[in-house]
Design a protein around this motif. Sequence first.
Motif, PDB file in Angstrom:
ATOM      1  N   THR A  33       0.800  -1.226   0.000  1.00 10.68           N
ATOM      2  CA  THR A  33       0.000   0.000   0.000  1.00 10.68           C
ATOM      3  C   THR A  33       0.833   1.277   0.000  1.00 10.68           C
ATOM      4  OG1 THR A  33      -1.787  -1.198   1.090  1.00 10.68           O
ATOM      5  CG2 THR A  33      -1.891   1.195   1.150  1.00 10.68           C
ATOM      6  N   TYR A  63      -7.632  -0.475  -2.816  1.00  7.06           N
ATOM      7  CA  TYR A  63      -6.714  -0.271  -1.694  1.00  7.06           C
ATOM      8  C   TYR A  63      -6.394   1.217  -1.532  1.00  7.06           C
ATOM      9  CZ  TYR A  63      -6.093  -5.294  -1.627  1.00  7.06           C
ATOM     10  OH  TYR A  63      -6.315  -6.642  -1.536  1.00  7.06           O
ATOM     11  N   ALA A  66      -9.552   2.971  -0.222  1.00 10.52           N
ATOM     12  CA  ALA A  66      -9.762   2.691   1.201  1.00 10.52           C
ATOM     13  C   ALA A  66      -8.868   3.576   2.063  1.00 10.52           C
ATOM     14  CB  ALA A  66      -9.496   1.217   1.495  1.00 10.52           C
ATOM     15  N   PHE A  67      -7.639   3.780   1.632  1.00  9.52           N
ATOM     16  CA  PHE A  67      -6.729   4.627   2.396  1.00  9.52           C
ATOM     17  C   PHE A  67      -7.167   6.084   2.327  1.00  9.52           C
ATOM     18  CE2 PHE A  67      -3.020   7.274   2.973  1.00  9.52           C
ATOM     19  CZ  PHE A  67      -2.500   6.765   4.140  1.00  9.52           C
ATOM     20  N   ARG A  68      -7.508   6.545   1.140  1.00  9.45           N
ATOM     21  CA  ARG A  68      -7.919   7.941   0.971  1.00  9.45           C
ATOM     22  C   ARG A  68      -9.145   8.278   1.806  1.00  9.45           C
ATOM     23  NH1 ARG A  68      -7.639   9.287  -5.442  1.00  9.45           N
ATOM     24  NH2 ARG A  68      -5.448   9.855  -5.502  1.00  9.45           N
ATOM     25  N   GLU A  69     -10.079   7.358   1.854  1.00  8.60           N
ATOM     26  CA  GLU A  69     -11.341   7.610   2.552  1.00  8.60           C
ATOM     27  C   GLU A  69     -11.302   7.173   4.019  1.00  8.60           C
ATOM     28  OE1 GLU A  69     -14.166   5.610   0.087  1.00  8.60           O
ATOM     29  OE2 GLU A  69     -13.573   6.775  -1.667  1.00  8.60           O
ATOM     30  N   LYS A  70     -10.167   6.630   4.449  1.00 12.44           N
ATOM     31  CA  LYS A  70      -9.968   6.199   5.838  1.00 12.44           C
ATOM     32  C   LYS A  70     -11.068   5.256   6.311  1.00 12.44           C
ATOM     33  CE  LYS A  70      -7.436  10.313   6.944  1.00 12.44           C
ATOM     34  NZ  LYS A  70      -7.422  11.598   7.559  1.00 12.44           N
ATOM     35  N   ARG A  71     -11.435   4.310   5.454  1.00 12.05           N
ATOM     36  CA  ARG A  71     -12.517   3.399   5.819  1.00 12.05           C
ATOM     37  C   ARG A  71     -12.050   1.971   6.043  1.00 12.05           C
ATOM     38  NH1 ARG A  71     -13.525   0.811   1.124  1.00 12.05           N
ATOM     39  NH2 ARG A  71     -13.039   1.993  -0.732  1.00 12.05           N
ATOM     40  N   GLY A  72     -10.800   1.676   5.803  1.00 11.95           N
ATOM     41  CA  GLY A  72     -10.276   0.337   6.055  1.00 11.95           C
ATOM     42  C   GLY A  72     -10.472  -0.613   4.894  1.00 11.95           C
ATOM     43  N   SER A 119      -7.093  -3.974  12.511  1.00  6.65           N
ATOM     44  CA  SER A 119      -7.342  -2.728  11.792  1.00  6.65           C
ATOM     45  C   SER A 119      -8.811  -2.627  11.402  1.00  6.65           C
ATOM     46  CB  SER A 119      -6.449  -2.650  10.550  1.00  6.65           C
ATOM     47  OG  SER A 119      -6.794  -3.659   9.638  1.00  6.65           O
ATOM     48  N   ARG A 120      -9.231  -1.433  11.069  1.00  7.34           N
ATOM     49  CA  ARG A 120     -10.626  -1.164  10.721  1.00  7.34           C
ATOM     50  C   ARG A 120     -11.051  -1.985   9.511  1.00  7.34           C
ATOM     51  NH1 ARG A 120     -12.453   4.902   9.853  1.00  7.34           N
ATOM     52  NH2 ARG A 120     -11.582   4.901  11.943  1.00  7.34           N
TER      53      ARG A 120
END
Length: 132
Positions: A33, A63, A66-72, A119-120
């Motif tokens: 990532t 991937y 998911a990182f950009r939106e902080k949703r896991g 992790s989330r």
Amino acid sequence: MLRVWKRGMYIAAGFICFGLGVAGALLPLLPATPFLLLSAFFFARSSERWHEWLVTHRTFGPYIAAFREKRGLTAAQKRRIALTLTLTLLLSFWLVPRWYARLLIGVIWFFWMIVLFRSRTATEAVVFEEAD
């Protein structure tokens, strides 16, 4: 001239980071990532076409999203990561003859499983629609 050279360097750095990200998806100790995020960073500063390709990529795009939106990560993504990590480390465990190296492999596996599953977890995956 300097602008063209700088753009070329960003594109090259983007592809190098993308290659490392792909390798990181297959190798247990190399993280995928961060390299994919770096690749998106470099492509965003050099080529809209390559940036769009990466962030909408069928495999790697979710991937990054998911990182950009902080949703896991989704549960399916976590299972896929866990399976790949487990199979790779089992192969390493089998090939290494020393007991202390096997112990280290076991500790690494245990550590990454804890990190992964603590992790989330996202409730749903981002699905990209293809433009007609």
